[in-house]
Motif scaffolding. Structure first.
Motif, PDB file in Angstrom:
ATOM      1  N   TYR A  18      10.499   6.666   8.822  1.00 24.06           N
ATOM      2  CA  TYR A  18       9.252   7.318   8.413  1.00 24.06           C
ATOM      3  C   TYR A  18       8.384   7.666   9.620  1.00 24.06           C
ATOM      4  O   TYR A  18       7.556   8.570   9.565  1.00 24.06           O
ATOM      5  N   LYS A  19       8.585   6.979  10.726  1.00 26.71           N
ATOM      6  CA  LYS A  19       7.792   7.214  11.931  1.00 26.71           C
ATOM      7  C   LYS A  19       8.059   8.581  12.553  1.00 26.71           C
ATOM      8  O   LYS A  19       7.269   9.058  13.353  1.00 26.71           O
ATOM      9  N   ASP A  20       9.161   9.203  12.176  1.00 26.18           N
ATOM     10  CA  ASP A  20       9.529  10.497  12.743  1.00 26.18           C
ATOM     11  C   ASP A  20       8.924  11.683  12.011  1.00 26.18           C
ATOM     12  O   ASP A  20       9.181  12.825  12.365  1.00 26.18           O
ATOM     13  N   TYR A  21       8.124  11.417  10.980  1.00 29.23           N
ATOM     14  CA  TYR A  21       7.619  12.490  10.122  1.00 29.23           C
ATOM     15  C   TYR A  21       6.123  12.404   9.867  1.00 29.23           C
ATOM     16  O   TYR A  21       5.558  11.322   9.818  1.00 29.23           O
ATOM     17  N   ASP A  22       5.538  13.573   9.680  1.00 25.98           N
ATOM     18  CA  ASP A  22       4.234  13.682   9.044  1.00 25.98           C
ATOM     19  C   ASP A  22       4.565  14.101   7.626  1.00 25.98           C
ATOM     20  O   ASP A  22       5.435  14.946   7.406  1.00 25.98           O
ATOM     21  N   SER A  23       3.916  13.501   6.650  1.00 25.96           N
ATOM     22  CA  SER A  23       4.291  13.828   5.274  1.00 25.96           C
ATOM     23  C   SER A  23       3.070  13.963   4.382  1.00 25.96           C
ATOM     24  O   SER A  23       1.996  13.443   4.681  1.00 25.96           O
ATOM     25  N   TYR A  24       3.287  14.695   3.300  1.00 26.81           N
ATOM     26  CA  TYR A  24       2.263  14.769   2.259  1.00 26.81           C
ATOM     27  C   TYR A  24       2.944  14.761   0.906  1.00 26.81           C
ATOM     28  O   TYR A  24       4.051  15.240   0.740  1.00 26.81           O
ATOM     29  N   GLU A  25       2.251  14.132  -0.022  1.00 30.41           N
ATOM     30  CA  GLU A  25       2.795  13.990  -1.370  1.00 30.41           C
ATOM     31  C   GLU A  25       2.681  15.289  -2.132  1.00 30.41           C
ATOM     32  O   GLU A  25       1.644  15.936  -2.123  1.00 30.41           O
ATOM     33  N   LEU A  26       3.772  15.637  -2.788  1.00 27.14           N
ATOM     34  CA  LEU A  26       3.769  16.794  -3.669  1.00 27.14           C
ATOM     35  C   LEU A  26       3.411  16.355  -5.080  1.00 27.14           C
ATOM     36  O   LEU A  26       2.804  17.089  -5.827  1.00 27.14           O
ATOM     37  N   GLY A  27       3.815  15.139  -5.434  1.00 25.51           N
ATOM     38  CA  GLY A  27       3.497  14.603  -6.753  1.00 25.51           C
ATOM     39  C   GLY A  27       4.621  13.758  -7.310  1.00 25.51           C
ATOM     40  O   GLY A  27       5.571  13.418  -6.622  1.00 25.51           O
ATOM     41  N   THR A  28       4.495  13.440  -8.596  1.00 23.73           N
ATOM     42  CA  THR A  28       5.443  12.578  -9.292  1.00 23.73           C
ATOM     43  C   THR A  28       6.166  13.358 -10.376  1.00 23.73           C
ATOM     44  O   THR A  28       5.539  14.054 -11.170  1.00 23.73           O
ATOM     45  N   ASP A  29       7.469  13.217 -10.400  1.00 23.58           N
ATOM     46  CA  ASP A  29       8.301  13.834 -11.430  1.00 23.58           C
ATOM     47  C   ASP A  29       8.463  12.844 -12.574  1.00 23.58           C
ATOM     48  O   ASP A  29       9.074  11.791 -12.415  1.00 23.58           O
ATOM     49  N   HIS A  30       7.923  13.176 -13.730  1.00 20.08           N
ATOM     50  CA  HIS A  30       7.982  12.298 -14.901  1.00 20.08           C
ATOM     51  C   HIS A  30       9.164  12.604 -15.811  1.00 20.08           C
ATOM     52  O   HIS A  30       9.310  11.983 -16.858  1.00 20.08           O
ATOM     53  N   THR A  31      10.021  13.532 -15.424  1.00 15.32           N
ATOM     54  CA  THR A  31      11.168  13.917 -16.231  1.00 15.32           C
ATOM     55  C   THR A  31      12.012  12.691 -16.579  1.00 15.32           C
ATOM     56  O   THR A  31      12.334  11.887 -15.712  1.00 15.32           O
ATOM     57  N   ASN A  32      12.351  12.558 -17.838  1.00 18.33           N
ATOM     58  CA  ASN A  32      13.182  11.441 -18.332  1.00 18.33           C
ATOM     59  C   ASN A  32      12.604  10.071 -17.977  1.00 18.33           C
ATOM     60  O   ASN A  32      13.341   9.095 -17.878  1.00 18.33           O
ATOM     61  N   GLY A  33      11.295   9.993 -17.754  1.00 17.26           N
ATOM     62  CA  GLY A  33      10.640   8.728 -17.446  1.00 17.26           C
ATOM     63  C   GLY A  33      11.016   8.141 -16.101  1.00 17.26           C
ATOM     64  O   GLY A  33      10.862   6.951 -15.882  1.00 17.26           O
ATOM     65  N   ARG A  34      11.455   8.983 -15.174  1.00 18.57           N
ATOM     66  CA  ARG A  34      11.958   8.443 -13.902  1.00 18.57           C
ATOM     67  C   ARG A  34      10.870   8.204 -12.860  1.00 18.57           C
ATOM     68  O   ARG A  34      11.078   7.455 -11.933  1.00 18.57           O
ATOM     69  N   TYR A  35       9.726   8.841 -12.927  1.00 16.67           N
ATOM     70  CA  TYR A  35       8.633   8.654 -11.964  1.00 16.67           C
ATOM     71  C   TYR A  35       9.103   8.834 -10.521  1.00 16.67           C
ATOM     72  O   TYR A  35       8.826   8.013  -9.641  1.00 16.67           O
ATOM     73  N   GLY A  36       9.828   9.914 -10.279  1.00 17.63           N
ATOM     74  CA  GLY A  36      10.314  10.218  -8.938  1.00 17.63           C
ATOM     75  C   GLY A  36       9.192  10.696  -8.041  1.00 17.63           C
ATOM     76  O   GLY A  36       8.388  11.537  -8.431  1.00 17.63           O
ATOM     77  N   GLU A  37       9.136  10.160  -6.846  1.00 13.80           N
ATOM     78  CA  GLU A  37       8.116  10.539  -5.866  1.00 13.80           C
ATOM     79  C   GLU A  37       8.648  11.680  -5.014  1.00 13.80           C
ATOM     80  O   GLU A  37       9.698  11.552  -4.385  1.00 13.80           O
TER      81      GLU A  37
END
Length: 116
Positions: A18-37
């Motif tokens: 993770y130290k090699d990246y700058d990141s920003y959240e796009l959101g959470t995928d709630h499809t099929n109750g998976r809560y994918g980040e």
């Protein structure tokens, strides 16, 4: 170096830090109750952009898995948490790993496995 890529950068060779990246959240995928980040990560060295999808099921040990693929500026605007999997599955190649696979990263192509 990734044998598919012509750029030699640490962002294409697991293990990923993770130290090699700058990141920003796009959101959470709630499809099929998976809560994918879903996040967009920018390599601090080569400035390439990656879409990353991470999911883990708390009630199941060793269920954590992530997928990440290079995304261009034209498509970055089109990616949503709900369609990130489709983008990754249709890439020429992607990286994937996590406790579900018992490794820190490998090159993949095609179908991704995010549902139980």
């Amino acid at each position: 170096m990734n044998p598919i890529s012509k750029i030699n950068c640490t962002c294409e060779s697991p293990p990923i830090s993770y130290k090699d990246y700058d990141s920003y959240e796009l959101g959470t995928d709630h499809t099929n109750g998976r809560y994918g980040e879903v996040t967009i990560e920018i390599c601090r060295r080569c400035k390439r952009k990656w879409v990353k999808y991470f999911v883990e099921y708390e009630s199941f040990s060793r269920s954590g898995r992530w997928y990440r693929g290079i995304i261009n500026d034209k498509n970055i605007e089109k990616i949503t948490p709900e369609n990130a999997i489709d983008y990754i599955e249709n890439m020429e190649w992607y990286l994937y790993g996590g406790s579900y696979f018992s490794h820190t990263g490998a090159i993949g192509k095609g179908k991704v496995y995010v549902d139980l």
